[in-house]
Design a protein around this motif. Sequence first.
Motif, PDB file in Angstrom:
ATOM      1  N   VAL A  26       4.205 -47.130 -11.039  1.00 25.35           N
ATOM      2  CA  VAL A  26       5.060 -46.467 -10.047  1.00 25.35           C
ATOM      3  C   VAL A  26       4.244 -46.257  -8.779  1.00 25.35           C
ATOM      4  N   SER A  27       4.938 -46.233  -7.656  1.00 19.88           N
ATOM      5  CA  SER A  27       4.289 -45.957  -6.376  1.00 19.88           C
ATOM      6  C   SER A  27       5.267 -45.134  -5.537  1.00 19.88           C
ATOM      7  N   ALA A  28       4.837 -43.965  -5.065  1.00 14.94           N
ATOM      8  CA  ALA A  28       5.714 -43.101  -4.275  1.00 14.94           C
ATOM      9  C   ALA A  28       4.868 -42.138  -3.444  1.00 14.94           C
ATOM     10  N   HIS A  29       5.485 -41.587  -2.416  1.00 18.48           N
ATOM     11  CA  HIS A  29       4.799 -40.659  -1.517  1.00 18.48           C
ATOM     12  C   HIS A  29       5.860 -39.726  -0.927  1.00 18.48           C
ATOM     13  N   PRO A  30       5.501 -38.491  -0.604  1.00 21.65           N
ATOM     14  CA  PRO A  30       6.486 -37.584  -0.006  1.00 21.65           C
ATOM     15  C   PRO A  30       7.106 -38.125   1.288  1.00 21.65           C
ATOM     16  N   GLU A  31       6.405 -39.031   1.978  1.00 22.90           N
ATOM     17  CA  GLU A  31       6.909 -39.581   3.238  1.00 22.90           C
ATOM     18  C   GLU A  31       7.718 -40.865   3.059  1.00 22.90           C
ATOM     19  N   SER A  32       7.870 -41.370   1.832  1.00 20.42           N
ATOM     20  CA  SER A  32       8.594 -42.629   1.604  1.00 20.42           C
ATOM     21  C   SER A  32       9.953 -42.602   2.282  1.00 20.42           C
ATOM     22  N   ASP A  73       2.823 -50.008   1.203  1.00 21.46           N
ATOM     23  CA  ASP A  73       2.536 -48.738   1.879  1.00 21.46           C
ATOM     24  C   ASP A  73       3.527 -47.707   1.338  1.00 21.46           C
ATOM     25  N   GLU A  74       3.060 -46.849   0.440  1.00 24.69           N
ATOM     26  CA  GLU A  74       3.985 -45.916  -0.205  1.00 24.69           C
ATOM     27  C   GLU A  74       4.572 -44.891   0.765  1.00 24.69           C
ATOM     28  N   ARG A  75       4.001 -44.767   1.959  1.00 21.36           N
ATOM     29  CA  ARG A  75       4.619 -43.903   2.967  1.00 21.36           C
ATOM     30  C   ARG A  75       5.919 -44.533   3.488  1.00 21.36           C
ATOM     31  N   LEU A  76       6.046 -45.849   3.294  1.00 14.32           N
ATOM     32  CA  LEU A  76       7.258 -46.566   3.701  1.00 14.32           C
ATOM     33  C   LEU A  76       8.189 -46.788   2.519  1.00 14.32           C
ATOM     34  N   LEU A  77       7.632 -47.347   1.433  1.00 12.24           N
ATOM     35  CA  LEU A  77       8.456 -47.739   0.287  1.00 12.24           C
ATOM     36  C   LEU A  77       7.951 -47.116  -1.007  1.00 12.24           C
ATOM     37  N   ALA A  78       8.854 -46.474  -1.714  1.00 15.42           N
ATOM     38  CA  ALA A  78       8.557 -45.992  -3.070  1.00 15.42           C
ATOM     39  C   ALA A  78       9.052 -47.068  -4.039  1.00 15.42           C
ATOM     40  N   LEU A  79       8.227 -47.432  -4.990  1.00 13.48           N
ATOM     41  CA  LEU A  79       8.561 -48.473  -5.970  1.00 13.48           C
ATOM     42  C   LEU A  79       8.715 -47.810  -7.333  1.00 13.48           C
ATOM     43  N   ILE A  80       9.969 -47.652  -7.743  1.00 14.46           N
ATOM     44  CA  ILE A  80      10.290 -46.865  -8.931  1.00 14.46           C
ATOM     45  C   ILE A  80      11.118 -47.714  -9.891  1.00 14.46           C
ATOM     46  N   PRO A  81      10.588 -48.061 -11.037  1.00 13.21           N
ATOM     47  CA  PRO A  81      11.396 -48.835 -11.991  1.00 13.21           C
ATOM     48  C   PRO A  81      12.276 -47.932 -12.860  1.00 13.21           C
ATOM     49  N   MET A  82      13.276 -48.533 -13.467  1.00  9.37           N
ATOM     50  CA  MET A  82      14.101 -47.791 -14.431  1.00  9.37           C
ATOM     51  C   MET A  82      13.287 -47.457 -15.672  1.00  9.37           C
TER      52      MET A  82
END
Length: 192
Positions: A26-32, A73-82
């Motif tokens: 997973v990849s995520a950031h509060p600014e995503s 860049d997790e500040r732009l895109l959060a990558l969240i799988p099911m």
Amino acid sequence: MNQLLSEIKNCSVCKEHLPLGPRPIVSAHPESKIAIIGQAPGSKVHQTGVPWDDPSGKQLRKWLGVTDEQFYDERLLALIPMGFCYPGRGKSGDLPPRPECAPLWHQPLLDQMPNLKLTILIGQYAQFRYLGDAMEKNLTETVKNYKSYLPKYMVLPHPSPRNRFWLSKNPWFEEEVIPQLQKAVSSTLKNQ
């Protein structure tokens, strides 16, 4: 967010069902600004630990019209799988995402990303969870009616090379949907 990501990456709730063991990706950031909700990591992604680090990811980046740098860049895109871990192989490809992950982790993640403007739902598992009864009778019809889910959601088929046949049967997707997707992504990332 860091504590939550750490908890996710140490999750072992369904380890007895995972042939290669748990390795949540997973990849995520509060600014995503954009969340991409896909299916589950494949075996290559399980090995590298990098989301969408496979031919499907290369195709997805092309569809989105973003560079590798923007995509990761997790500040732009959060990558969240099911399903956060590789689920194993079935008769006709990878098994479906494990059902434990999304109910356990999605809302806590999304709650910590107040700047999300667009959520891209890839494949029927993500679409079913987030669209529910608003889905059409199948994935093709849902994607054809993508405008009805905007501006909150964009719906896509899976970018897997296995979907070449679907893409060749549905040329409208690359002619109409991809330009609209790229426009939505570009305007969302510009309005930072």
